[in-house]
Enzyme design. Structure first.
Site, PDB file in Angstrom:
ATOM      1  N   CYS A   5      26.014  25.428  87.209  1.00 47.13           N
ATOM      2  CA  CYS A   5      24.791  25.189  87.991  1.00 47.13           C
ATOM      3  C   CYS A   5      24.185  23.843  87.599  1.00 47.13           C
ATOM      4  O   CYS A   5      23.849  23.607  86.427  1.00 47.13           O
ATOM      5  CB  CYS A   5      23.795  26.316  87.734  1.00 47.13           C
ATOM      6  N   CYS A   8      20.722  24.216  85.975  1.00 41.28           N
ATOM      7  CA  CYS A   8      20.806  24.674  84.573  1.00 41.28           C
ATOM      8  C   CYS A   8      21.195  23.509  83.670  1.00 41.28           C
ATOM      9  O   CYS A   8      20.668  23.361  82.565  1.00 41.28           O
ATOM     10  CB  CYS A   8      21.831  25.792  84.433  1.00 41.28           C
ATOM     11  N   HIS A  47      18.069  31.217  85.284  1.00 43.63           N
ATOM     12  CA  HIS A  47      18.963  31.079  86.438  1.00 43.63           C
ATOM     13  C   HIS A  47      18.981  32.359  87.275  1.00 43.63           C
ATOM     14  O   HIS A  47      19.353  33.419  86.781  1.00 43.63           O
ATOM     15  CB  HIS A  47      20.392  30.771  85.981  1.00 43.63           C
ATOM     16  N   ASN A  87      14.326  27.196 100.216  1.00 41.15           N
ATOM     17  CA  ASN A  87      15.410  27.530 101.132  1.00 41.15           C
ATOM     18  C   ASN A  87      16.236  28.672 100.564  1.00 41.15           C
ATOM     19  O   ASN A  87      16.461  28.755  99.359  1.00 41.15           O
ATOM     20  CB  ASN A  87      16.294  26.302 101.346  1.00 41.15           C
ATOM     21  N   HIS A  98      20.213  28.084  92.567  1.00 37.48           N
ATOM     22  CA  HIS A  98      19.285  28.359  91.444  1.00 37.48           C
ATOM     23  C   HIS A  98      17.908  28.207  92.053  1.00 37.48           C
ATOM     24  O   HIS A  98      17.572  27.126  92.552  1.00 37.48           O
ATOM     25  CB  HIS A  98      19.549  27.341  90.319  1.00 37.48           C
ATOM     26  N   HIS A 100      14.543  27.357  93.487  1.00 39.56           N
ATOM     27  CA  HIS A 100      13.693  26.178  93.312  1.00 39.56           C
ATOM     28  C   HIS A 100      12.742  26.088  94.491  1.00 39.56           C
ATOM     29  O   HIS A 100      13.047  26.562  95.587  1.00 39.56           O
ATOM     30  CB  HIS A 100      14.530  24.898  93.195  1.00 39.56           C
ATOM     31  N   HIS A 102      10.695  23.385  96.749  1.00 37.37           N
ATOM     32  CA  HIS A 102      10.455  21.991  97.125  1.00 37.37           C
ATOM     33  C   HIS A 102       8.944  21.780  97.232  1.00 37.37           C
ATOM     34  O   HIS A 102       8.246  22.595  97.860  1.00 37.37           O
ATOM     35  CB  HIS A 102      11.070  21.680  98.484  1.00 37.37           C
TER      36      HIS A 102
HETATM   37  P1  AMP Z   1      18.287  23.104  98.638  1.00 35.68           P
HETATM   38  O1  AMP Z   1      19.149  22.432  99.662  1.00 35.68           O
HETATM   39  O2  AMP Z   1      17.065  23.740  99.191  1.00 35.68           O
HETATM   40  O3  AMP Z   1      19.110  24.043  97.773  1.00 35.68           O
HETATM   41  O4  AMP Z   1      17.739  21.951  97.709  1.00 35.68           O
HETATM   42  C1  AMP Z   1      18.485  21.347  96.710  1.00 35.68           C
HETATM   43  C2  AMP Z   1      17.845  20.015  96.456  1.00 35.68           C
HETATM   44  O5  AMP Z   1      18.311  19.533  95.200  1.00 35.68           O
HETATM   45  C3  AMP Z   1      18.194  18.955  97.494  1.00 35.68           C
HETATM   46  O6  AMP Z   1      16.995  18.490  98.113  1.00 35.68           O
HETATM   47  C4  AMP Z   1      18.887  17.864  96.677  1.00 35.68           C
HETATM   48  O7  AMP Z   1      18.538  16.564  97.102  1.00 35.68           O
HETATM   49  C5  AMP Z   1      18.374  18.141  95.271  1.00 35.68           C
HETATM   50  N1  AMP Z   1      19.250  17.713  94.208  1.00 35.68           N
HETATM   51  C6  AMP Z   1      20.581  17.943  94.084  1.00 35.68           C
HETATM   52  N2  AMP Z   1      21.039  17.409  92.947  1.00 35.68           N
HETATM   53  C7  AMP Z   1      19.982  16.827  92.315  1.00 35.68           C
HETATM   54  C8  AMP Z   1      19.809  16.099  91.096  1.00 35.68           C
HETATM   55  N3  AMP Z   1      20.833  15.856  90.274  1.00 35.68           N
HETATM   56  N4  AMP Z   1      18.569  15.658  90.789  1.00 35.68           N
HETATM   57  C9  AMP Z   1      17.535  15.877  91.623  1.00 35.68           C
HETATM   58  N5  AMP Z   1      17.620  16.572  92.779  1.00 35.68           N
HETATM   59  C10 AMP Z   1      18.834  17.030  93.133  1.00 35.68           C
END
Ligand code: AMP
Length: 114
Positions: A5, A8, A47, A87, A98, A100, A102
């Site tokens: 992940c 993580c 996680h 999402n 994982h 999160h 936004h």
């Molecule tokens: P979701 O599509 O809702 O699962 O959101 C995942 C988010 O994580 C996306 O907006 C990506 O741009 C963001 N993301 C993916 N990898 C990274 C990273 N290494 N650092 C910061 N954001 C990330």
């Protein structure tokens, strides 16, 4: 921790990220692909994939994270308002499994939520 992940691994310090806040429950980082002037991710340290998988105890922790967020909005550049989005699954276009949240703001957002 789930070694496969990316969040993580960010929490563990194995992958660099622009970390704006951290406590025992969560980190807040800048999204690598911002959709607005301010686009942050609130990521609980434990996680689990999404709110369907979330346990009662994890929901209490998540509520604490959101309450903490309410005290950080000025320092995060969100004083004029913001939008929270989480999402879930294919239709929600979740790309990282994982949980999160936004945090989107820093400017007047579109009325279109879809
Ligand atoms: P979701 O599509 O809702 O699962 O959101 C995942 C988010 O994580 C996306 O907006 C990506 O741009 C963001 N993301 C993916 N990898 C990274 C990273 N290494 N650092 C910061 N954001 C990330």
């Amino acid at each position: 921790m789930n070694n496969n992940c990316i969040f993580c691994r960010i929490i563990a310090g194995e992958i660099p990220a622009a970390k704006l806040y951290e406590d025992e429950d969560m980190i807040i980082i800048r999204d690598i692909n911002p959709m607005a002037k301010v686009h942050l991710l609130l990521i609980p340290k434990e996680h689990y994939a999404d709110i369907i998988e979330m346990t009662e105890a994890q929901s209490v922790t998540l509520a604490r994270c959101l309450k903490k967020l309410s005290t950080l909005t000025d320092t995060l550049g969100l004083a004029e308002g913001f939008r929270l989005v989480s999402n879930k699954g294919q239709n929600g276009r979740q790309s990282v499994g994982h949980l999160h949240i936004h945090i989107i703001g820093g400017e007047k957002l579109s009325e279109n939520m879809a």
